[in-house]
Design a protein around this motif. Structure first.
Motif, PDB file in Angstrom:
ATOM      1  N   LYS A 310       0.836  -1.203   0.000  1.00 19.90           N
ATOM      2  CA  LYS A 310       0.000   0.000   0.000  1.00 19.90           C
ATOM      3  C   LYS A 310       0.872   1.256   0.000  1.00 19.90           C
ATOM      4  O   LYS A 310       0.573   2.226  -0.700  1.00 19.90           O
ATOM      5  N   THR A 313       2.191   1.788  -3.487  1.00 14.38           N
ATOM      6  CA  THR A 313       1.201   2.368  -4.401  1.00 14.38           C
ATOM      7  C   THR A 313       0.940   3.830  -4.084  1.00 14.38           C
ATOM      8  O   THR A 313       0.826   4.653  -4.989  1.00 14.38           O
ATOM      9  N   MET A 314       0.847   4.167  -2.785  1.00 14.34           N
ATOM     10  CA  MET A 314       0.636   5.573  -2.412  1.00 14.34           C
ATOM     11  C   MET A 314       1.754   6.441  -2.990  1.00 14.34           C
ATOM     12  O   MET A 314       1.508   7.504  -3.545  1.00 14.34           O
ATOM     13  N   VAL A 317       1.273   6.684  -6.800  1.00 15.31           N
ATOM     14  CA  VAL A 317       0.170   7.571  -7.175  1.00 15.31           C
ATOM     15  C   VAL A 317       0.593   9.028  -6.974  1.00 15.31           C
ATOM     16  O   VAL A 317       0.385   9.882  -7.846  1.00 15.31           O
TER      17      VAL A 317
ATOM     18  N   LEU B 223      -7.299   6.791 -10.918  1.00  7.88           N
ATOM     19  CA  LEU B 223      -6.021   6.919 -10.210  1.00  7.88           C
ATOM     20  C   LEU B 223      -6.282   7.303  -8.747  1.00  7.88           C
ATOM     21  O   LEU B 223      -5.671   6.756  -7.826  1.00  7.88           O
ATOM     22  N   LEU B 226      -7.657   4.380  -6.816  1.00  8.27           N
ATOM     23  CA  LEU B 226      -6.638   3.378  -6.475  1.00  8.27           C
ATOM     24  C   LEU B 226      -6.111   3.594  -5.062  1.00  8.27           C
ATOM     25  O   LEU B 226      -5.688   2.648  -4.394  1.00  8.27           O
ATOM     26  N   ARG B 227      -6.130   4.855  -4.619  1.00  9.11           N
ATOM     27  CA  ARG B 227      -5.761   5.165  -3.234  1.00  9.11           C
ATOM     28  C   ARG B 227      -6.525   4.286  -2.241  1.00  9.11           C
ATOM     29  O   ARG B 227      -6.000   3.928  -1.186  1.00  9.11           O
ATOM     30  N   PHE B 228      -7.772   3.932  -2.581  1.00 10.71           N
ATOM     31  CA  PHE B 228      -8.612   3.166  -1.661  1.00 10.71           C
ATOM     32  C   PHE B 228      -8.732   1.694  -2.065  1.00 10.71           C
ATOM     33  O   PHE B 228      -9.185   0.869  -1.295  1.00 10.71           O
ATOM     34  N   THR B 230      -6.175  -0.208  -3.653  1.00  9.11           N
ATOM     35  CA  THR B 230      -4.938  -0.986  -3.692  1.00  9.11           C
ATOM     36  C   THR B 230      -4.916  -2.012  -2.576  1.00  9.11           C
ATOM     37  O   THR B 230      -5.469  -1.784  -1.509  1.00  9.11           O
ATOM     38  N   ALA B 233      -7.344  -3.790  -0.083  1.00  5.28           N
ATOM     39  CA  ALA B 233      -8.339  -2.792  -0.468  1.00  5.28           C
ATOM     40  C   ALA B 233      -9.210  -2.358   0.709  1.00  5.28           C
ATOM     41  O   ALA B 233      -9.641  -3.175   1.517  1.00  5.28           O
TER      42      ALA B 233
END
Lengths: 332, 332
Positions: A310, A313-314, A317, B223, B226-228, B230, B233
């Motif tokens: 996570k 990915t953060m 992004v 995009l 995806l913050r939420f 990934t 989830a």
């Protein structure tokens, strides 16, 4: 633009092909990472993963640049500088990794043993840039046409910047796919920016065009490397990889005179360094207290209970977004 | 191009802002996904994660398109079609999700209950496209200027394509961040392609320009989502999300007449469907044997021992690469 995309694809293909040759070879050499005993405890399970995987994308990016670059007359000059900057810093990282493997310790070279050759390479780069009629001593203020003329101070300032970026890239390389993903996006942004700058100058500026291709080669090569570096990583890039990324990124920034864009595009590298520095200073002045659970700050997030994937990915992004912001100033 | 980037950033910001409002609200409504008992056993731990999170990017993309689109005269026509296609398919998905939540079962609507309204929307879309002077009954052969004129068969063929894409997007949505990441890249590619097509026509084609902005809005909104979404989830997109993605993607493909580019850009969606179909057919003709451990094929990879996060990255890298290939034909 088509050539840029082809460059990205070639570099990607080379990475994908080189990986299955280089990584098993690294494993046979027992080039497994000795995990830093001061890192997060969960990382102890990563002991034995092959390190020095950065050789994969270094090979792919260098070969692709050589093939795809424009070499007519002196037009390859900037491209040579960029490739050599990447290789020179990669070499220091290679020695560092090698010492770790041979001596089986997680620390490698001493800070001084790393810093002195880094500063020397940075000095050479800064002087070459300073003397170059296109680059000179001026930095472009992002999103404007203003420039700041540092005069002779350009050289010491750039030495600081170069060594800073290279070590920041190294600090960012703490989680699977983190440094690779973030820098891949950064090189992608620089490829588009350099391409745009190359076309804006009177006629097509071949030096900037080559810089765009080099950035594209780095982007594609690292994208291919992510195949092996994504969580759970088959290989780590090692210092050879992160130093190469730092060296390549800062060379591209210098050549485009967009060093001041690095705090945006390489924001995650910067916060890695800053959090490390803040941690050390705070610890010294507070008599041993810590402001982050662990520095660089991605380890703080990790120890705060956010899963590794996570955090990665953060960071990706956030970097993608900042790259879009950077692009705003440089595409029509 | 600057407006496209701003559109992406606005959509991203809206997603990021909307997420913390919508997701807790979904959780309070107890809209937790009831995990399919026939899925991989490791997914049982996902029971209770809020679903219908797709509402976040649907909201963000729709609002951003409305704000950023060009609405002079009839120029917003294509944009309306695209937004409505997304919303219409999203609505079917919404009903499906809602039935799952209320009835607490993992299956939702029956196949017929989903297929009939899907086919009706597809019929409307196909006829509108067929009658439109710009779109008509021709499909462009990718990378060439040739077109294939399907004549009246355009309508049944497109109904098949539309229903196929929407359900493929739904099938791809099986791992954290998979469908979101892949489709975000696809919308990014279509944004650049539509922008390039818009500029290539005599003057700037406002319909294609709007299509580029819509694709950019989808790209940015996803995009942000995806913050939420990934791994691990916080929320799933649900059928409302995957149907919306399918509806939006196929609308963009139809409007640009680049339906034949979908097997490249939406390759991972296609293999999800194909693997499902192959599995069913093989099973029927072999008297119950299975060709994949589980279909769609990402579950096969998962049961083969490849970690979920790794499969998602592989799919992302592959999609990014195929998008580059697609772009080759459409950028100078």
């Amino acid at each position: 633009m088509q050539k840029l995309i082809i460059t990205i694809l070639v570099a990607f293909a080379l990475s994908m092909v080189a990986g299955p040759f280089i990584i098993p070879w690294l494993k046979r050499l027992k080039v497994g990472q000795t995990i830093n005993q001061f890192g997060p405890r969960s990382h102890q399970g990563k002991q034995g993963t092959a390190t020095m995987g950065g050789l994969v994308f270094i090979f792919a990016a260098a070969v692709t640049s050589l093939i795809m670059g424009v070499w007519k007359g002196t037009e390859g000059y900037f491209l040579i500088i960029e490739i050599l900057s990447m290789l020179a810093f990669a070499f220091i990282g290679f020695v560092d990794d090698y010492v770790k493997v041979v001596k089986r310790r997680s620390v490698g070279l001493t800070p001084v043993q790393k810093m002195v050759p880094q500063a020397l390479i940075a000095l050479v780069l800064s002087v070459l840039a300073y003397l170059n009629p296109y680059i000179g001593s001026k930095l472009v203020v992002p999103f404007t046409s203003y420039t700041i003329d540092l005069g002779f101070f350009y050289i010491p300032v750039m030495i600081f910047v170069i060594v800073g970026v290279v070590n920041s890239a190294n600090l960012l390389d703490g989680l699977d796919g983190l440094c690779a993903g973030n820098s891949m996006l950064g090189f992608g942004a620089f490829a588009l920016i350099a391409m745009s700058l190359a076309a804006h100058e009177s006629g097509m500026n071949p030096d900037l065009y080559n810089t765009a291709l080099f950035s594209g080669a780095m982007c594609g090569a690292i994208l291919g490397f992510l195949r092996f570096n994504t969580h759970p990583a088959v290989t780590f890039m090692g210092d050879v990889g992160s130093f190469a990324i730092g060296g390549a990124l800062v060379a591209v920034a210098i050549v485009t005179r967009l060093t001041l864009l690095l705090p945006i595009i390489a924001f995650t590298m910067m916060i890695s360094s800053l959090s490390d520095i803040i941690q050390v200073i705070y610890c010294r002045f507070s008599g041993g207290k810590r402001i982050f659970r662990m520095a660089p700050i991605h380890h703080h997030f990790e120890l705060s209970g956010i899963p590794e994937t996570k955090i990665v990915t953060m960071y990706d992004v956030l970097t993608a977004l900042l790259c879009f912001v950077a692009l705003l100033g440089y595409v029509k």
